[in-house]
Enzyme design. Structure first.
Site, short mmCIF file in Angstrom:
data_model
loop_
_atom_site.label_atom_id
_atom_site.label_comp_id
_atom_site.label_asym_id
_atom_site.label_seq_id
_atom_site.Cartn_x
_atom_site.Cartn_y
_atom_site.Cartn_z
N GLU A 50 -3.39 8.09 -2.62
CA GLU A 50 -3.15 9.18 -3.57
C GLU A 50 -3.67 8.81 -4.96
OE1 GLU A 50 1.00 9.57 -2.60
OE2 GLU A 50 0.38 10.25 -0.62
N ASN A 71 7.95 3.81 0.17
CA ASN A 71 7.26 4.36 -1.00
C ASN A 71 7.85 5.74 -1.28
OD1 ASN A 71 5.46 5.38 -2.86
ND2 ASN A 71 3.70 5.45 -1.45
N TRP A 72 8.66 5.81 -2.32
CA TRP A 72 9.36 7.07 -2.61
C TRP A 72 8.45 8.11 -3.27
CZ3 TRP A 72 14.86 5.60 -4.93
CH2 TRP A 72 15.52 4.77 -4.01
N LYS A 73 7.30 7.67 -3.73
CA LYS A 73 6.37 8.58 -4.44
C LYS A 73 7.10 9.29 -5.59
CE LYS A 73 3.68 8.76 -0.25
NZ LYS A 73 2.75 9.47 0.63
N HIS A 97 -3.11 2.76 -3.39
CA HIS A 97 -2.63 3.84 -2.53
C HIS A 97 -3.65 4.98 -2.55
CE1 HIS A 97 -0.33 7.07 -0.82
NE2 HIS A 97 0.43 6.14 -0.29
N GLU A 107 -3.48 2.04 5.71
CA GLU A 107 -2.99 3.41 5.74
C GLU A 107 -4.16 4.38 5.93
OE1 GLU A 107 1.00 3.83 3.61
OE2 GLU A 107 -0.51 3.88 2.05
N GLY A 127 6.50 6.54 3.81
CA GLY A 127 6.64 7.55 2.76
C GLY A 127 7.81 8.47 3.06
N GLY A 128 7.53 9.60 3.66
CA GLY A 128 8.55 10.63 3.91
C GLY A 128 9.82 10.10 4.56
P1 PGA Z 1 4.01 8.96 4.93
O1 PGA Z 1 3.42 8.19 3.66
O2 PGA Z 1 4.88 7.99 5.67
O3 PGA Z 1 4.79 10.10 4.34
O4 PGA Z 1 2.84 9.41 5.75
C1 PGA Z 1 3.01 6.84 3.75
C2 PGA Z 1 2.45 6.38 2.43
O5 PGA Z 1 1.82 7.17 1.71
O6 PGA Z 1 2.61 5.21 2.04
#
Ligand code: PGA
Length: 246
Positions: A93, A9-11, A91, A163, A230-231
């Site tokens: 967020e 997930n590149w956000k 998600h 998550e 994510g990161g």
């Molecule tokens: P993260 O994010 O690996 O940076 O904790 C995971 C995600 O939000 O899917």
């Protein structure tokens, strides 16, 4: 047999040239027996579809209508028309920053499945909920209110990502035992709602500060079928190292 999946997930990260480079690099080394899915920002989806050798491509969001006066939004039909195969729903967020409710997420699930896209449905509790021991109830409600209206046939096109919100982007990972406990619980809910075979065939991914150092331990658990990253998905070497952790 359910699939092993590592999804990135590149956000809202990476500029144009950085995105091209990452698409190229995650396709440069052959990874066997693991499905790789990347979720770039909308801008780069078309390019990702056209330059993917092994990665599948998903969108981070959609609006639950096929077309119309929804300024700034993107529909499942549009995603499907450029070759996108997956979409994230739920998600944390989007739940917390954009205020998306379980009912709104349900409408996205329906819109995606009716356009032949697969859903990666994210669920998980916040820190206070974990501390007061209600995490199972929270996740159960999220599944019941956004997913469990589906027919068993439609549910085959759903991947679940657990998550824990307190682990996302914080460097705090759930222990592999905490992850396994929740994943087994989620699988038992799917078995109760649908059947043992549907539960056995559903991939359940872990997300939240998963990285090349902790992935092997997390993925060694029976009910952890991969990760939503994510990161660590923003660099090809760490993303591919996670994919090689099974
Ligand atoms: P993260 O994010 O690996 O940076 O904790 C995971 C995600 O939000 O899917």
């Amino acid at each position: 047999m359910r699939k092993k999946i590592v999804a990135g997930n590149w956000k809202m990260n990476l500029n144009d040239s950085e995105a091209s480079e990452l698409i190229q690099n995650v396709n440069a080394e052959k990874i066997n027996d693991v499905e790789l899915i990347i979720f770039p920002p909308f801008l780069y989806l078309d390019r990702a579809v056209n330059n993917s050798i092994q990665t599948k491509v998903g969108a981070q969001n959609c609006y639950p209508e096929n077309s119309g006066a929804f300024t700034g939004e993107i529909s499942p039909e549009q995603l499907q028309s450029v070759g996108v195969e997956f979409c994230l729903v739920g998600h944390s967020e989007r739940r917390s920053i954009l205020g998306e409710s379980n009912a709104f997420l349900k409408s996205k699930v329906n819109a995606l499945l009716s356009n032949q896209l697969q859903v990666v449905f994210c669920c998980g509790e916040v820190k206070e909920e974990r501390e007061s021991g209600v995490q199972n109830q929270i996740v159960k409600n999220q599944l019941e209110e956004s997913l469990f209206h589906l027919s068993e046939e439609d549910f085959q096109n759903v991947i679940v990502a657990y998550e824990p919100v307190w682990a996302i982007g914080t460097g705090l990972t759930a222990s592999s035992d905490q992850a396994e406990e929740m994943h087994a619980f989620i699988r038992s809910l799917i078995a109760q709602k649908y059947s043992e075979s549907t539960a056995e065939n559903t991939s359940i991914l872990y997300g939240g500060s998963c990285n090349p150092t902790n992935a092997q331990e997390l993925f060694s658990k029976e009910n952890v079928d991969g990760g939503l990253i994510g990161g660590a998905a923003l660099k090809a070497d760490s993303f591919l190292a996670i994919a090689k952790s099974f």
